[in-house]
Design an enzyme around this catalytic site. Structure first.
Site, short mmCIF file in Angstrom:
data_model
loop_
_atom_site.label_atom_id
_atom_site.label_comp_id
_atom_site.label_asym_id
_atom_site.label_seq_id
_atom_site.Cartn_x
_atom_site.Cartn_y
_atom_site.Cartn_z
N ASP A 107 36.12 -10.40 -9.71
CA ASP A 107 36.28 -11.35 -8.60
C ASP A 107 37.73 -11.54 -8.19
O ASP A 107 38.37 -12.55 -8.49
CB ASP A 107 35.64 -12.71 -8.93
CG ASP A 107 35.24 -13.40 -7.62
OD1 ASP A 107 34.50 -14.38 -7.66
OD2 ASP A 107 35.71 -12.92 -6.56
N GLU B 108 33.53 -17.57 -16.26
CA GLU B 108 32.50 -16.98 -15.38
C GLU B 108 32.97 -15.64 -14.82
O GLU B 108 32.18 -14.80 -14.46
CB GLU B 108 32.17 -17.89 -14.20
CG GLU B 108 31.54 -19.21 -14.52
CD GLU B 108 32.57 -20.31 -14.72
OE1 GLU B 108 33.60 -20.03 -15.38
OE2 GLU B 108 32.35 -21.42 -14.24
N SER C 71 29.69 -16.55 -0.14
CA SER C 71 29.41 -17.02 1.22
C SER C 71 29.26 -15.84 2.18
O SER C 71 28.59 -15.94 3.20
CB SER C 71 30.54 -17.95 1.70
OG SER C 71 31.77 -17.25 1.64
N SER D 195 29.03 -12.41 0.76
CA SER D 195 28.74 -11.16 0.03
C SER D 195 27.64 -11.39 -0.99
O SER D 195 27.40 -12.52 -1.43
CB SER D 195 30.01 -10.69 -0.70
OG SER D 195 30.36 -11.65 -1.70
N ASP E 85 42.06 -17.17 -10.19
CA ASP E 85 40.81 -17.89 -10.46
C ASP E 85 40.19 -17.43 -11.78
O ASP E 85 38.99 -17.20 -11.88
CB ASP E 85 39.82 -17.70 -9.31
CG ASP E 85 38.70 -18.75 -9.34
OD1 ASP E 85 37.66 -18.52 -8.69
OD2 ASP E 85 38.86 -19.77 -10.05
N1 LIG Z 1 32.51 -11.22 -6.86
C1 LIG Z 1 32.41 -10.03 -7.40
O1 LIG Z 1 33.15 -9.10 -7.06
C2 LIG Z 1 31.39 -9.85 -8.44
N2 LIG Z 1 30.49 -10.81 -8.72
N3 LIG Z 1 29.70 -10.36 -9.70
C3 LIG Z 1 28.64 -11.22 -10.25
C4 LIG Z 1 29.24 -12.61 -10.52
C5 LIG Z 1 28.21 -13.56 -11.08
C6 LIG Z 1 28.89 -14.92 -11.33
N4 LIG Z 1 30.04 -14.78 -12.21
C7 LIG Z 1 31.03 -13.83 -11.73
C8 LIG Z 1 30.41 -12.47 -11.49
C9 LIG Z 1 30.09 -9.11 -10.07
C10 LIG Z 1 31.16 -8.76 -9.28
C11 LIG Z 1 31.92 -7.48 -9.44
C12 LIG Z 1 31.09 -6.42 -10.11
C13 LIG Z 1 30.14 -6.92 -11.14
C14 LIG Z 1 29.70 -6.08 -12.17
N5 LIG Z 1 28.78 -6.50 -13.06
C15 LIG Z 1 28.29 -7.76 -12.95
N6 LIG Z 1 27.37 -8.11 -13.86
C16 LIG Z 1 26.66 -9.21 -14.08
C17 LIG Z 1 25.58 -9.14 -15.01
C18 LIG Z 1 24.81 -10.24 -15.29
C19 LIG Z 1 25.07 -11.53 -14.67
C20 LIG Z 1 26.21 -11.58 -13.74
C21 LIG Z 1 26.97 -10.46 -13.46
N7 LIG Z 1 28.66 -8.63 -11.98
C22 LIG Z 1 29.59 -8.23 -11.08
#
Ligand SMILES: NC(=O)c1nn(CC2CCNCC2)c2c1CCc1cnc(N=C3C=CCC=C3)nc1-2
Length: 322
Positions: free
Chosen positions: A174, A160, A42, A44, A156
């Protein structure tokens, strides 16, 4: 907003006498080439990015300052930064290298997990076999044990939020809704809020009353008591069940009905569910948090027989997903 860490880059500039001077400057967003969007929240967006100087790949989380304040999320952002700052020494947790900001946004420069979500791999496979469930379950548990040892409850945990790096090892992410336990050793420990950030009591209550994702939320959170380390172990039990069964143990037509199933411990095992895994899940999906198996007992449970815990777990080649 306290920035953290300082990744520096060198910049060549010509001074007034025509001499080329090399200056050390703090890296900023202009030092990166941004790529695909990895996720959106929401307030970021997470983008893949490459450091233009050393070609290293990162995930950069861009947080919109105006949205953060408008949606009263300052506390969550502070908690996420402080949580990540505590969790820098484990291969199974996405690492925060440094933060930066400009007028509009905050930037978290994080590990890139290029293998995507564990959930995506599970959906492709349908179910994991025992060997894969044992390996991925062990890596998740090892990471949760580290978080708990650093006084952090994720709150959480779900497939995912379990990402995979390029060698198919797990990286939990996350931490925006994590809980930092008061440090028993520190007297008058800080409240994790940087001076000047507008926090009111209502926001404090909201941060404490966070409830995770329906299918993985523990009964104590539904009964409005605070999260505890055992809340993450309830979610861990749901994940072990889901890897082997291909679906979470508590799933209904809507969140309310899912919550009812959790509170009534209404779930069953599919035929052929491995006996050792069933015993472990039954000792984790326990309504009373204090009666759930603690981490060290989970590690020595029969289901994890043969797992080499510690550094070896992270050096070994993951089993082929079949
Ligand atoms: N909320 C976060 O900090 C975060 N969110 N993502 C992507 C989200 C997608 C939905 N599921 C949870 C993760 C990330 C991060 C940290 C840092 C981070 C590092 N690498 C990835 N890599 C991805 C590669 C392919 C698909 C989704 C994520 N993603 C993240």
């Amino acid at each position: 907003w306290r920035e953290r860490g300082a990744a520096m880059s060198t910049r060549q500039e010509v001074d007034s006498s025509g001499q080329v001077q090399t200056r050390l400057v703090k890296k900023g967003v202009k030092d990166f080439n941004f790529g695909r969007t990895l996720g959106e929240g929401s307030y970021s967006t997470v983008l893949a990015a490459t450091d233009r100087q050393n070609l290293k790949e990162y995930a950069i989380k861009v947080l919109d300052k105006r949205h953060i304040i408008k949606e009263k999320k300052v506390k969550y952002v502070n908690i996420e930064r402080d949580t990540l700052n505590r969790l820098t020494e484990h291969p199974g947790v996405v690492r925060l290298y440094y933060t930066s900001q400009d007028e509009r946004s905050l930037y978290f420069v994080l590990d890139l997990a290029s293998g995507g979500e564990l959930l995506g791999v599970l959906k492709k496979m349908g179910t994991f076999d025992v060997e894969c469930t044992q390996f991925y379950g062990a890596q998740i548990l090892d990471s949760v044990a580290y978080m708990h040892s650093r006084g952090v409850i994720h709150r959480d945990l779900k497939p995912e939020n379990v990402l995979l790096d390029r060698s198919m090892h797990t990286k939990i992410t996350d931490f925006g809704t994590a809980k930092i336990l008061p440090d028993p050793k520190a007297h008058g420990a800080g409240n994790n809020i940087t001076p000047g950030s507008p926090i009111d009591g209502a926001e404090e209550d909201r941060a404490n009353s966070f409830v995770g994702t329906a299918e993985y939320v523990s009964p104590e959170l539904l009964n409005r008591s605070n999260a505890c380390k055992a809340s993450d172990l309830w979610a861990f039990g749901c994940i072990i069940y889901q890897l082997l069964a291909g679906r979470p143990p508590f799933k209904a037509a809507n969140e309310y009905l899912t919550f009812q199933k959790i509170l009534n411990l209404e779930y069953s095992f599919p035929d052929g569910f491995p006996a050792a895994a069933r015993d472990l899940v039954e000792r984790l999906l326990v309504l009373e948090p204090a009666n759930r198996l603690p981490v060290d007992h989970i590690m020595s449970h029969e289901f994890f027989d043969g797992v080499q815990w510690g550094k070896e777990l992270w050096r070994q080649k993951p089993p082929r997903l079949k």
